[in-house]
Design an enzyme around this catalytic site. Structure first.
Site, short mmCIF file in Angstrom:
data_model
loop_
_atom_site.label_atom_id
_atom_site.label_comp_id
_atom_site.label_asym_id
_atom_site.label_seq_id
_atom_site.Cartn_x
_atom_site.Cartn_y
_atom_site.Cartn_z
N HIS A 19 0.90 -1.13 0.09
CA HIS A 19 0.15 0.05 -0.01
C HIS A 19 0.87 1.15 -0.18
CE1 HIS A 19 -3.43 -2.37 0.24
NE2 HIS A 19 -3.33 -2.92 1.49
N HIS A 56 -9.73 0.83 1.08
CA HIS A 56 -9.70 -0.21 1.85
C HIS A 56 -10.72 -0.40 2.66
CE1 HIS A 56 -7.52 -3.92 3.24
NE2 HIS A 56 -6.49 -3.48 2.72
N TYR A 109 -13.74 -2.36 4.80
CA TYR A 109 -14.19 -3.61 5.35
C TYR A 109 -15.53 -3.74 5.50
CZ TYR A 109 -9.00 -4.58 6.64
OH TYR A 109 -7.68 -4.91 6.60
N ASP A 137 -7.35 -13.72 -0.15
CA ASP A 137 -6.43 -12.68 -0.24
C ASP A 137 -5.78 -12.55 -1.59
OD1 ASP A 137 -5.35 -9.98 0.15
OD2 ASP A 137 -4.10 -10.80 1.80
N GLU A 166 -11.31 -4.69 -3.07
CA GLU A 166 -10.37 -3.42 -3.45
C GLU A 166 -10.21 -3.49 -5.01
OE1 GLU A 166 -6.72 -3.92 -0.71
OE2 GLU A 166 -7.91 -5.38 -0.14
#
Length: 325
Positions: free
Chosen positions: A104, A173, A175, A243, A290
């Site tokens: 990031h 990002h 959640y 992921d 994302e």
């Protein structure tokens, strides 16, 4: 639109919280990290509830954030070995993962204050200037993010320019937990993508574009996130869940059966990273979608993330909310 004090930065500067509310959605946006801090959406009975994982204070966010709701850049996701070559020159960027990757962009866009400017009652624009060489990246970059409420849709619009050739990949990002709490393993997810990117032991794409057919990564037909998350697949056991980047998604939708909330995500970008909150203090209590260029594209797919000097970076992601009766 309203504005409130959110907290004080370690250097004493004030972080502010802006609230957009059109009666159908309510979004709270911070100048810290241009973060989408809270997002209230109705359930099938009209009850409004926050559907984001967040923090109660700025101090808690600074101490414990895993980028919750924050804009990440300059480069969202990972760059292998924290290095890449551009124009024949090798650049070394911040290695902020223990395996030597840059994650990031080193956290620059997420850990700083942005300048906020209300555009109208439904739109907030935030601006951040990253100087040349910051975290090792070439070019001075000015980035802008617009949050806009359009009925039951939250649109997130990104734009940027650089004074030198550079790489850029911005995303939010957030959640999500459409139940407002608990596990997300019963959320029903559909990602209409034919291929995904398998990763190595350092969470870097291997370069293979693997078909999802016949694997736990096949979300072309909607299914509970938890159905295959414990499958005997090294890709899942390596990171304790999903992921991974899904390539060229034609459609993305999440549905939570108890509340009836449904969220569709649309993007003009070539990938979406599904992250099932594997490293949260309480794993699998939120999911991230994302929208992005593919991970490690400065090294493997550079055409996806190259921003030429003076050119305009522009992309939009939309989160459309509805309910099933």
């Amino acid at each position: 639109m309203s504005k409130n004090f959110y907290g004080s930065m370690p250097d004493g500067r004030a972080a502010e919280a802006y609230t957009l509310d059109n009666g159908l959605l309510r979004a709270e946006i911070l100048t810290f990290g241009a973060a989408l801090n809270r997002l209230f959406a109705p359930d099938r009975n009209g009850g409004m509830e926050n559907v984001l994982l967040t923090f109660g204070s700025l101090e808690e966010r600074i101490a414990g954030s895993q980028y919750q709701g924050e804009v990440v850049g300059r480069y969202a996701n990972r760059i292998a070995g924290a290095r890449f070559t551009l124009g024949g020159e090798e650049f070394h960027v911040t290695a902020n993962e223990k395996n030597g990757n840059c994650l990031h962009g080193g956290g620059e866009f997420s850990r700083n204050l942005w300048q906020a400017e209300p555009v109208d009652d439904a739109t907030l624009m935030l601006t951040f200037a990253s100087p040349a060489g910051s975290h090792g990246f070439p070019g001075a970059v000015t980035a802008r993010v617009r949050y806009r409420l359009e009925g039951s849709t939250l649109a997130v619009e990104y734009e940027a320019r650089s004074d030198a050739d550079t790489v850029l990949n911005l995303t939010n990002h957030a959640y999500f937990n459409l139940a407002g709490g608990g596990s997300i393993l019963d959320h029903i997810l559909q990602i209409d993508a034919e291929r995904y990117l398998p990763i190595d032991e350092k969470s870097i794409p291997t370069g293979e574009l693997r078909p999802v057919a016949g694997t736990a990564f096949d979300f072309r037909q909607a299914k509970p996130i938890g159905r295959d998350i414990r499958a005997d697949d090294a890709q899942l056991t390596r990171v304790n869940g999903y992921d991974h980047n899904f390539c060229d998604p034609k459609g993305i939708e999440v549905y939570e059966p108890v509340s009836g909330r449904r969220m569709a995500v649309t993007t003009d970008l070539p990938g979406v990273q599904l992250y099932t909150g594997n490293n949260l203090p309480n794993p699998h209590t939120a999911l991230c979608l994302e929208t992005q260029a593919w991970p490690d594209s400065p090294n493997q797919w550079p055409e996806q993330c190259l921003l030429r000097a003076g050119e305009r970076y522009s992309t939009t992601t939309r989160f459309d909310f509805s309910v099933k009766s």
